[in-house]
Design a protein around this motif. Structure first.
Motif, mmCIF file in Angstrom:
data_model
loop_
_atom_site.group_PDB
_atom_site.id
_atom_site.type_symbol
_atom_site.label_atom_id
_atom_site.label_comp_id
_atom_site.label_asym_id
_atom_site.label_seq_id
_atom_site.Cartn_x
_atom_site.Cartn_y
_atom_site.Cartn_z
ATOM 1 N N MET A 12 51.662 32.123 49.708
ATOM 2 C CA MET A 12 50.284 32.006 49.241
ATOM 3 C C MET A 12 49.620 33.379 49.196
ATOM 4 O O MET A 12 50.015 34.296 49.908
ATOM 5 N N SER A 13 48.603 33.492 48.355
ATOM 6 C CA SER A 13 47.813 34.717 48.287
ATOM 7 C C SER A 13 46.687 34.645 49.303
ATOM 8 O O SER A 13 46.017 33.618 49.421
ATOM 9 N N ALA A 43 46.858 30.130 44.172
ATOM 10 C CA ALA A 43 46.520 30.746 42.892
ATOM 11 C C ALA A 43 47.054 32.173 42.828
ATOM 12 O O ALA A 43 47.353 32.800 43.859
ATOM 13 N N ALA A 44 47.153 32.698 41.619
ATOM 14 C CA ALA A 44 47.631 34.063 41.439
ATOM 15 C C ALA A 44 46.699 35.058 42.127
ATOM 16 O O ALA A 44 45.508 34.801 42.319
ATOM 17 N N ALA A 45 47.266 36.191 42.498
ATOM 18 C CA ALA A 45 46.524 37.173 43.288
ATOM 19 C C ALA A 45 45.245 37.631 42.603
ATOM 20 O O ALA A 45 44.200 37.766 43.252
ATOM 21 N N ASP A 46 45.296 37.878 41.296
ATOM 22 C CA ASP A 46 44.098 38.373 40.612
ATOM 23 C C ASP A 46 42.998 37.313 40.591
ATOM 24 O O ASP A 46 41.801 37.627 40.742
ATOM 25 N N ARG A 47 43.381 36.044 40.441
ATOM 26 C CA ARG A 47 42.375 34.974 40.449
ATOM 27 C C ARG A 47 41.796 34.800 41.844
ATOM 28 O O ARG A 47 40.584 34.616 42.009
ATOM 29 N N MET A 48 42.646 34.868 42.861
ATOM 30 C CA MET A 48 42.161 34.747 44.241
ATOM 31 C C MET A 48 41.200 35.881 44.569
ATOM 32 O O MET A 48 40.176 35.680 45.233
ATOM 33 N N THR A 49 41.517 37.081 44.104
ATOM 34 C CA THR A 49 40.651 38.226 44.369
ATOM 35 C C THR A 49 39.279 38.028 43.731
ATOM 36 O O THR A 49 38.243 38.320 44.355
ATOM 37 N N ALA A 50 39.262 37.517 42.512
ATOM 38 C CA ALA A 50 37.985 37.284 41.832
ATOM 39 C C ALA A 50 37.177 36.200 42.523
ATOM 40 O O ALA A 50 35.953 36.332 42.712
ATOM 41 N N ILE A 51 37.826 35.123 42.938
ATOM 42 C CA ILE A 51 37.130 34.040 43.647
ATOM 43 C C ILE A 51 36.579 34.560 44.967
ATOM 44 O O ILE A 51 35.434 34.280 45.345
ATOM 45 N N ASP A 86 41.013 43.006 51.125
ATOM 46 C CA ASP A 86 42.395 43.423 50.919
ATOM 47 C C ASP A 86 43.212 42.182 50.594
ATOM 48 O O ASP A 86 42.751 41.053 50.794
ATOM 49 N N LEU A 87 44.430 42.388 50.117
ATOM 50 C CA LEU A 87 45.258 41.278 49.651
ATOM 51 C C LEU A 87 46.611 41.327 50.346
ATOM 52 O O LEU A 87 47.183 42.398 50.560
#
Length: 269
Positions: free
Chosen positions: A231-232, A249-257, A224-225
């Motif tokens: 920060m994300s 980092a942006a939420a979408d990048r953090m989710t992918a990492i 979950d985010l």
């Protein structure tokens, strides 16, 4: 709800926890806590938070320009100086945080010197408190805090081994690697009497990032985010541990990492 008394600050509550208030001041805090449920919850939360801020930032404090800091102290009015004359330096969390603030003024690379326990923007859940404390901790980091060469693989493995022993994991440098982001160090901290692993990274694009792990029996939870301290945060858990990846980092990048590291780490958990 308390209406006739001033609500105590986090500094007041921390001083109460550390036993540093006069009997009159302590009695006032006790009276407010007995009347105001929100203050009582805040006091309990601050009492539970035990991340070793002083240990983690000792190298930065050792780099502080002593002469400049001493000059700043001399400039403090005599009355204010006398107020603190009877207490030894760095004896507790309040004085340590004061040193961080002085270091900030002197140009030491810590981006925040006043720690407020964040309550986050997401709904309350069983593991939210530790994420709030970690967010406060990580918000102190700047890119300069994590400057220096990337440790060799054998050094990374040695640091991770120290986490394995406390957390019951078997982590490798490959398992915790983040694409395009430098591994910097692995630390064993503590929260609420439990070991808390922090693996710190430096993203060349957005700055400090961290993967944190704590033992948890709350059960599995899908990623979950949420947002904390600007920060994300991507967080999840399995049957034995709770995890969070936090960074700027942006939420979408953090989710992918986070998805990549989750697959690798949980293969070893």
């Amino acid at each position: 709800m308390t209406t006739k008394q001033t609500i105590p600050s986090d500094e007041d509550l921390t001083a109460f926890i550390d036993g540093e208030l006069t009997a009159e001041e302590a009695a006032r805090i006790e009276a407010i806590v007995s009347e105001d449920e929100s203050v009582a919850e805040r006091l309990e939360f601050l009492a539970r938070a035990s991340l070793p801020f002083e240990q983690a930032f000792a190298p930065l404090l050792s780099e502080a320009p002593r002469e400049k800091l001493e000059g700043m102290l001399v400039a403090i009015p005599a009355q204010q100086s006398a107020r603190f004359a009877s207490t030894p330096a760095f004896a507790n969390r309040r004085r340590f945080l004061g040193a961080l603030a002085a270091s900030l003024v002197a140009g030491i690379a810590i981006d925040r010197a006043v720690i407020g326990i964040g309550r986050g923007l997401s709904a309350k859940d069983e593991n939210s408190d530790w994420r709030a404390v970690v967010a406060d901790y990580i918000s102190l980091y700047t890119s300069e805090s994590l400057a220096g060469p990337v440790p060799a693989r054998e050094d990374q493995a040695a640091q991770l081994a120290g986490l394995d022993e406390k957390l019951g994991l078997s982590l490798s440098p490959e398992a915790v690697s983040l694409p395009g982001i430098d591994f910097k160090r692995a630390l064993m901290l503590q929260y609420d009497g439990k070991p808390l692993a922090q693996i710190a990274y430096l993203d060349p694009e957005t700055g400090p990032m961290a993967l944190c792990i704590v033992k948890s029996d709350a059960g599995g939870k899908a990623p979950d985010l949420e947002s904390r301290k600007g920060m994300s945060v991507v967080y999840w858990s399995n049957a034995t541990h709770a995890f969070m990846l936090i960074g700027h980092a942006a939420a979408d990048r953090m989710t992918a990492i986070a998805e990549g590291v989750r697959v690798r780490v949980e293969g070893f958990a």
